[in-house]
Design an enzyme around this catalytic site. Structure first.
Site, PDB file in Angstrom:
ATOM      1  N   CYS A 130       2.927  51.171  52.068  1.00  0.00           N
ATOM      2  CA  CYS A 130       1.794  52.095  51.977  1.00  0.00           C
ATOM      3  C   CYS A 130       2.320  53.532  51.981  1.00  0.00           C
ATOM      4  CB  CYS A 130       0.807  51.899  53.121  1.00  0.00           C
ATOM      5  SG  CYS A 130      -0.539  53.110  53.014  1.00  0.00           S
ATOM      6  N   ILE A 191       3.797  45.828  42.314  1.00  0.00           N
ATOM      7  CA  ILE A 191       4.196  46.960  43.139  1.00  0.00           C
ATOM      8  C   ILE A 191       2.994  47.544  43.880  1.00  0.00           C
ATOM      9  CG2 ILE A 191       6.118  47.635  41.652  1.00  0.00           C
ATOM     10  CD1 ILE A 191       4.346  49.725  40.342  1.00  0.00           C
TER      11      ILE A 191
END
Lengths: 302, 260
Positions: A130, A191
């Site tokens: 993240c 991804i």
């Protein structure tokens, strides 16, 4: 009708089409639009040990064929998830997977342990990618050593299918994938968003409160596809591919490049029924090209 | 309230002034219930660069003709595409979204509500005014714009109730901003609803607070999904960050953390 079933670790998905964490809420938000029984799985919103308020507004800006977000893992914490969300979603007729994130290794482990006890959650997706949190998140996923440490620690305390979600914001994604595989990850998903930014020239200020954010949407698809292709050559564990998939043809590209399954992300915002349409599109493709099973298509790039 | 995704047909697309247009679209079946203050998310076809849907509030809903009206401001490439749509084009909408304004009960005592709008923010107030009228109450409109040219469809609002105007140059109505209008000094109301530019709504909220009027504002935070999944359009409220696409766009000023 072709065989659409795929296996990710011990997890069996009825088809390879799942929805990406952060784009599908807990599935509940989409029940007016799709029947979860039609898709392979739902990766639910990123969950942390403690509640998080996320980043201040503005958190989103549209860019050419994409969008930047800086939500910052807003969620009510794993205990709230277990008490209030789990009872509602546990009978959804698809694989319900929790995306786990944290600021420290201990946070990840504690969160994963709590999820491990939930019967109806067959897998977690470990979010070490993240880009929108100050501590943890992507910091663990951009270095082989820290990626290895966190996967090893979580693997010890989590017994079911462990999927590790990788960041594209690295020099060589295949090294991180190998580290995750070596420490016992059952699969990798890739991804996550690509770090980016956009500026409001009239105000001479960044559009996002956090200045930078994560880019998603069709504009990142070639990058994602290249990374899935490279990772497929580097690891033996299954790959769940994502990044800008907006139709069945995009999904098939990822599967040909080496993905066993795919996630639909930003495209859910434009068409809340897109996941089911992509399942149908993949099935039509398999029939048209004479493939008996979608599994035969993985990495079948000529 | 159940949400839908479906193709609509453009029945009319009318230019209102240099940067606003009224887009009318019809559904092939009965309209579901829609509340004043709710919005739709419009897909912009064949425009990969502006690929997110555009959230537009419902200007009116006409269940007899299965039609809704959307009063839209030309802002950028997405709305320009919408302005170019011809009659009979198809338009894909997700609808109806958001919570809508809270409506008073139908009661024998007639209540008077002030509806304050600025710019394209007047759009949902027409739908709201019609609903208040139907419930037996009195809507009073106070509409502000930069110039007379920027006042939108005033004659339609006049059919629902008294309309008071302000323009910045004073050529039409009183000169200045809506919050300076003499109406506010001489009248009292049972509540205020407002939609328009943020500084205007904040000034209205400050006025409402000082007179202890219940007040609801319709927010326009930038959003992606429109259904509470992406958590992009949050407003900081007294109970934390809340999505305005599901818990708004209408919020009571008591919920907000505006420094007013």
């Amino acid at each position: 009708m072709a065989d659409l079933n795929v296996k990710i670790g011990t997890l069996s998905l009825r088809n390879p089409v799942t929805t990406a964490s952060g784009t599908f809420g807990y599935g509940t938000e989409y029940l007016d639009f799709i029947n979860p029984a039609r898709i392979g799985g739902i990766f639910m919103k990123g969950t942390t040990l403690l509640p998080r308020e996320g980043n201040p507004y503005p958190r989103m800006v549209e860019t050419a064929s994409g969008m930047l977000n800086a939500v910052g893992l807003q969620n009510k914490g794993v205990d709230y998830f277990i008490s209030y969300i789990y009872p509602e979603i546990k009978n959804y007729p698809t694989c319900m997977i929790v995306n786990v994130c944290g600021s420290t290794i201990e946070d990840y482990v504690a969160c994963a342990e709590k999820i491990d006890s939930l019967e109806a959650i067959p897998a977690i997706e470990l979010n070490i990618s993240c880009p929108n949190v100050k501590e943890g998140g992507m910091a663990f996923g951009t270095d082989c050593k820290s990626a290895a440490q966190i996967v090893k620690a979580v693997r010890k305390s989590y017994s079911k299918t462990l999927i590790v979600k990788l960041s594209p914001n690295v020099t060589d994604i295949t090294e991180i994938a190998r580290s995750a595989e070596a420490e016992g990850a059952d699969a990798v998903s890739l991804i996550n968003t690509v770090m980016g930014m956009a500026i409001d020239v009239d105000k001479r200020k960044p559009f996002l409160s956090t200045v930078t954010g994560g880019l998603s949407g069709p504009c990142i698809k070639p990058i994602a596809l290249r990374m899935v292709y490279q990772t497929h050559k580097a690891v033996k564990i299954p790959i769940i591919g994502m990044g800008g998939i907006a139709n069945a043809s995009d999904a098939i590209e990822f599967i040909l490049a080496g993905a066993a399954a795919i996630q639909i992300g930003t495209a859910n915002f434009i068409d809340p029924t897109i996941s089911v349409q992509i399942v149908e599109g993949i099935n039509d493709y398999l029939d048209k090209h004479g493939f008996h099973s979608v599994r035969d298509l993985t990495g079948a790039l000529e | 309230m159940k949400k839908y995704v479906a193709d609509w047909i453009v029945t009319e697309n009318k230019r209102i002034n240099h940067d606003h247009f009224l887009l009318k679209v019809a559904l092939n079946e009965s309209l579901p219930e829609m509340m004043p203050g709710q919005f739709v998310q419009i897909k912009i076809a064949d425009s990969p660069n502006t690929f997110l849907r555009r959230p537009i509030s419902i200007h009116y809903a006409d269940p007899l003709n299965n039609e809704i009206g959307l009063l839209i401001q030309l802002v950028g490439a997405g709305t320009r595409k919408l302005a170019e749509l011809r009659k009979n084009s198809r338009l894909n909408l997700v609808f109806p979204l958001g919570n809508g304004f809270s409506l008073p009960d139908k009661s024998p005592s007639i209540k008077r509500f002030l509806l304050i709008g600025g710019g394209a923010g007047v759009a949902p107030l027409y739908f709201l005014g019609s609903a208040l009228l139907r419930l037996g109450h009195t809507p009073v409109f106070l509409i502000g714009a930069k110039t007379a040219e920027d006042l939108l469809l005033i004659e339609e609002y006049e059919q629902l109730g008294a309309v008071h105007l302000t323009t910045e140059d004073g050529k039409v109505g009183e000169k200045g901003f809506v919050t300076n209008h003499s109406l506010l000094k001489t009248n009292s109301f049972d509540g205020i609803y407002t939609c328009g530019p943020l500084p205007m709504m904040q000034a209205v909220a400050a006025y409402a607070k000082s007179f202890n009027y219940p007040c609801e504002v319709s927010l326009e935070n930038r959003m992606a999904c429109g259904i509470g999944a992406c958590l992009c359009c949050v407003e900081n409220t007294v109970s934390g960050n809340r999505c305005i696409c599901t818990e708004g766009p209408v919020m009571n000023i008591e919920q907000l953390t505006w420094q007013i």
